[in-house]
Enzyme design. Structure first.
Site, PDB file in Angstrom:
ATOM      1  N   GLY A  19       0.840  -1.201   0.000  1.00 18.07           N
ATOM      2  CA  GLY A  19       0.000   0.000   0.000  1.00 18.07           C
ATOM      3  C   GLY A  19       0.873   1.249   0.000  1.00 18.07           C
ATOM      4  O   GLY A  19       1.988   1.229   0.548  1.00 18.07           O
ATOM      5  N   TRP A  21      -0.763   4.687   0.315  1.00 10.89           N
ATOM      6  CA  TRP A  21      -1.444   5.879   0.864  1.00 10.89           C
ATOM      7  C   TRP A  21      -0.672   6.350   2.108  1.00 10.89           C
ATOM      8  O   TRP A  21      -0.308   5.530   2.959  1.00 10.89           O
ATOM      9  CB  TRP A  21      -2.886   5.518   1.240  1.00 10.89           C
ATOM     10  N   TYR A  49      -3.111  10.010  -3.786  1.00  6.95           N
ATOM     11  CA  TYR A  49      -2.098   9.878  -2.737  1.00  6.95           C
ATOM     12  C   TYR A  49      -0.935  10.859  -2.956  1.00  6.95           C
ATOM     13  O   TYR A  49      -0.082  11.008  -2.077  1.00  6.95           O
ATOM     14  CB  TYR A  49      -1.531   8.451  -2.675  1.00  6.95           C
ATOM     15  N   LEU A 144      -4.197  -3.630   8.376  1.00  6.51           N
ATOM     16  CA  LEU A 144      -3.639  -3.611   9.742  1.00  6.51           C
ATOM     17  C   LEU A 144      -4.354  -2.589  10.620  1.00  6.51           C
ATOM     18  O   LEU A 144      -3.899  -2.264  11.720  1.00  6.51           O
ATOM     19  CB  LEU A 144      -2.133  -3.306   9.676  1.00  6.51           C
ATOM     20  N   SER A 146      -4.907   0.569   9.729  1.00  9.56           N
ATOM     21  CA  SER A 146      -4.521   1.928   9.320  1.00  9.56           C
ATOM     22  C   SER A 146      -4.102   2.822  10.493  1.00  9.56           C
ATOM     23  O   SER A 146      -4.617   3.926  10.670  1.00  9.56           O
ATOM     24  CB  SER A 146      -5.697   2.573   8.552  1.00  9.56           C
ATOM     25  N   SER A 195       3.648   0.230   4.233  1.00  6.12           N
ATOM     26  CA  SER A 195       4.752   0.521   5.148  1.00  6.12           C
ATOM     27  C   SER A 195       5.839   1.278   4.396  1.00  6.12           C
ATOM     28  O   SER A 195       6.022   1.083   3.196  1.00  6.12           O
ATOM     29  CB  SER A 195       5.324  -0.767   5.748  1.00  6.12           C
ATOM     30  N   ILE A 196       6.520   2.123   5.154  1.00  2.00           N
ATOM     31  CA  ILE A 196       7.713   2.783   4.615  1.00  2.00           C
ATOM     32  C   ILE A 196       8.959   2.300   5.372  1.00  2.00           C
ATOM     33  O   ILE A 196      10.030   2.861   5.219  1.00  2.00           O
ATOM     34  CB  ILE A 196       7.597   4.321   4.722  1.00  2.00           C
ATOM     35  N   THR A 197       8.770   1.256   6.197  1.00  7.03           N
ATOM     36  CA  THR A 197       9.849   0.753   7.048  1.00  7.03           C
ATOM     37  C   THR A 197      10.389  -0.538   6.452  1.00  7.03           C
ATOM     38  O   THR A 197       9.628  -1.498   6.258  1.00  7.03           O
ATOM     39  CB  THR A 197       9.307   0.472   8.469  1.00  7.03           C
TER      40      THR A 197
HETATM   41  P1  NAP Z   1      -2.548  -0.328   6.913  1.00  5.84           P
HETATM   42  O1  NAP Z   1      -1.788  -0.970   5.820  1.00  5.84           O
HETATM   43  O2  NAP Z   1      -3.626  -1.087   7.599  1.00  5.84           O
HETATM   44  O3  NAP Z   1      -1.552   0.208   8.044  1.00  5.84           O
HETATM   45  C1  NAP Z   1      -0.433   0.998   7.730  1.00  5.84           C
HETATM   46  C2  NAP Z   1       0.251   1.335   9.050  1.00  5.84           C
HETATM   47  O4  NAP Z   1       0.703   0.142   9.691  1.00  5.84           O
HETATM   48  C3  NAP Z   1       1.455   2.239   8.945  1.00  5.84           C
HETATM   49  O5  NAP Z   1       1.447   3.084  10.075  1.00  5.84           O
HETATM   50  C4  NAP Z   1       2.625   1.284   8.999  1.00  5.84           C
HETATM   51  O6  NAP Z   1       3.765   1.926   9.567  1.00  5.84           O
HETATM   52  C5  NAP Z   1       2.086   0.231   9.958  1.00  5.84           C
HETATM   53  N1  NAP Z   1       2.663  -1.096   9.725  1.00  5.84           N
HETATM   54  C6  NAP Z   1       2.935  -1.676   8.540  1.00  5.84           C
HETATM   55  N2  NAP Z   1       3.422  -2.913   8.709  1.00  5.84           N
HETATM   56  C7  NAP Z   1       3.467  -3.116  10.047  1.00  5.84           C
HETATM   57  C8  NAP Z   1       3.910  -4.207  10.840  1.00  5.84           C
HETATM   58  N3  NAP Z   1       4.378  -5.322  10.294  1.00  5.84           N
HETATM   59  N4  NAP Z   1       3.807  -4.080  12.200  1.00  5.84           N
HETATM   60  C9  NAP Z   1       3.325  -2.945  12.751  1.00  5.84           C
HETATM   61  N5  NAP Z   1       2.906  -1.878  12.044  1.00  5.84           N
HETATM   62  C10 NAP Z   1       2.977  -1.960  10.693  1.00  5.84           C
HETATM   63  O7  NAP Z   1      -3.189   1.055   6.441  1.00  5.84           O
HETATM   64  P2  NAP Z   1      -3.623   1.797   5.107  1.00  5.84           P
HETATM   65  O8  NAP Z   1      -2.480   2.554   4.551  1.00  5.84           O
HETATM   66  O9  NAP Z   1      -4.865   2.545   5.431  1.00  5.84           O
HETATM   67  O10 NAP Z   1      -4.067   0.665   4.078  1.00  5.84           O
HETATM   68  C11 NAP Z   1      -3.173  -0.003   3.206  1.00  5.84           C
HETATM   69  C12 NAP Z   1      -3.321   0.464   1.769  1.00  5.84           C
HETATM   70  O11 NAP Z   1      -4.637   0.262   1.298  1.00  5.84           O
HETATM   71  C13 NAP Z   1      -3.161   1.991   1.600  1.00  5.84           C
HETATM   72  O12 NAP Z   1      -1.818   2.414   1.769  1.00  5.84           O
HETATM   73  C14 NAP Z   1      -3.724   2.161   0.209  1.00  5.84           C
HETATM   74  O13 NAP Z   1      -2.784   1.754  -0.774  1.00  5.84           O
HETATM   75  C15 NAP Z   1      -4.928   1.214   0.261  1.00  5.84           C
HETATM   76  N6  NAP Z   1      -6.197   1.913   0.646  1.00  5.84           N
HETATM   77  C16 NAP Z   1      -7.201   2.000  -0.296  1.00  5.84           C
HETATM   78  C17 NAP Z   1      -8.387   2.655   0.014  1.00  5.84           C
HETATM   79  C18 NAP Z   1      -9.494   2.777  -0.994  1.00  5.84           C
HETATM   80  O14 NAP Z   1     -10.415   3.571  -0.789  1.00  5.84           O
HETATM   81  N7  NAP Z   1      -9.488   2.017  -2.073  1.00  5.84           N
HETATM   82  C19 NAP Z   1      -8.582   3.197   1.288  1.00  5.84           C
HETATM   83  C20 NAP Z   1      -7.571   3.068   2.229  1.00  5.84           C
HETATM   84  C21 NAP Z   1      -6.384   2.424   1.903  1.00  5.84           C
HETATM   85  P3  NAP Z   1       5.064   2.399   8.724  1.00  5.84           P
HETATM   86  O15 NAP Z   1       4.634   2.829   7.371  1.00  5.84           O
HETATM   87  O16 NAP Z   1       5.590   3.512   9.553  1.00  5.84           O
HETATM   88  O17 NAP Z   1       5.985   1.216   8.694  1.00  5.84           O
END
Ligand code: NAP
Length: 256
Positions: A19, A21, A49, A144, A146, A195-197
């Site tokens: 992801g 965003w 984004y 995860l 978000s 993730s950016i990590t």
């Molecule tokens: P997510 O993937 O549920 O969570 C991202 C967060 O979790 C960040 O803070 C990241 O931190 C942290 N993280 C990642 N891996 C981890 C791990 N192994 N352990 C602990 N923390 C972890 O949130 P999201 O960005 O909302 O959703 C994912 C993707 O879905 C988005 O980026 C986007 O591409 C897509 N999306 C689509 C829609 C839509 O309307 N179609 C809506 C929302 C999202 P760091 O980055 O600091 O590592």
């Protein structure tokens, strides 16, 4: 390393994607490079984004003849905002920015890909059954919970601290994030953790070397509480309320 879902078009869609965003310019290029180096072949993007040009730079750097990764092996999703329904609106979404694109959701998905919020607190069991009946592949966004959302509330449930998931993480010597991603992939759902990590990017795709027992799959599904993290809100009389909730076509009153 990364299993696939097969779309009704026959195209393979890797079950774990990155992801993007909230991955800021200045960070996202490196994140995409780490992902591609770690075996990701699926990147989820959107012009809204504000970072697609930099993702395009990562693709230019990593893909092509003699660079080890073929462009046609990378599944790229982009998506248009709901006001962008005219074909002329598609062009800013990517060929120019990303160089190569496979699916533009909303306009060109051949009705084979659906992207919705899903995680153990929003298991989407009915919707997944509906998709399976129609040979649709479901992609889970915010898998995860978000946690880096700007509107995160201190009292909301914290998915990554859910005890039932922590217990499974301990049993399998995995992290809660890996248990959640494994649960989704094992039921055929594509996930796109952001993730950016570097360590987390690697961790999130290391989910194909263990299998949850059927009972454990049920345990994760059972933590469902109909909780939605991604709800557009507006402020009315000083209070934050769901936007458009009274509209007859408001989507989030349905059970999925
Ligand atoms: P997510 O993937 O549920 O969570 C991202 C967060 O979790 C960040 O803070 C990241 O931190 C942290 N993280 C990642 N891996 C981890 C791990 N192994 N352990 C602990 N923390 C972890 O949130 P999201 O960005 O909302 O959703 C994912 C993707 O879905 C988005 O980026 C986007 O591409 C897509 N999306 C689509 C829609 C839509 O309307 N179609 C809506 C929302 C999202 P760091 O980055 O600091 O590592």
């Amino acid at each position: 390393m990364n299993d696939f879902a097969v779309l009704s078009t026959g195209r393979k869609m890797p079950l774990v994607g990155l992801g993007t965003w909230k991955s800021e310019p200045g960070q996202v290029k490196q994140a995409v490079i780490w992902a591609l180096q770690s075996g990701y072949r699926h990147i989820d993007c959107a012009p809204i984004y504000g970072n697609e040009p930099e993702i395009g730079e990562a693709f230019q750097e990593m893909m092509g003849p003699e660079k080890g990764i073929r462009r046609e092996d990378v599944f790229v999703t982009s998506k248009l905002w709901n006001t962008k329904h005219h074909p002329d609106d598609v062009e800013p979404c990517s060929p120019k920015n990303l160089s190569y694109i496979v699916v533009v959701l909303n306009l060109n998905d051949n009705n084979s890909v659906l992207q919705v919020e899903s995680h153990p607190y929003l298991a989407q069991v009915e919707l997944l059954a509906h998709c399976r009946d129609r040979s649709l592949v479901m992609t889970a966004y915010s898998p995860l919970g978000s946690p880096d959302r700007a509107w995160k509330h201190p009292e909301e449930p914290v998915l990554l601290e859910e005890p039932a998931i922590a217990a499974l993480a301990k049993k399998y010597n995995k992290t809660p994030a890996q248990i959640i991603i494994r649960w989704q992939t094992q039921r055929g759902v594509v996930t796109i953790p952001k993730s950016i990590t570097e360590s987390r990017i690697k961790e999130n795709i290391q989910v194909f070397d263990f299998t949850l027992e059927p009972e454990e799959m049920n345990q994760v599904t059972a933590v469902h509480r109909g909780w939605r993290y991604i709800v557009p809100t507006i402020t009315v009389d000083g209070k934050s309320v769901p936007r458009d909730a009274a509209h007859p076509h408001y989507p989030f009153n349905d059970p999925y």
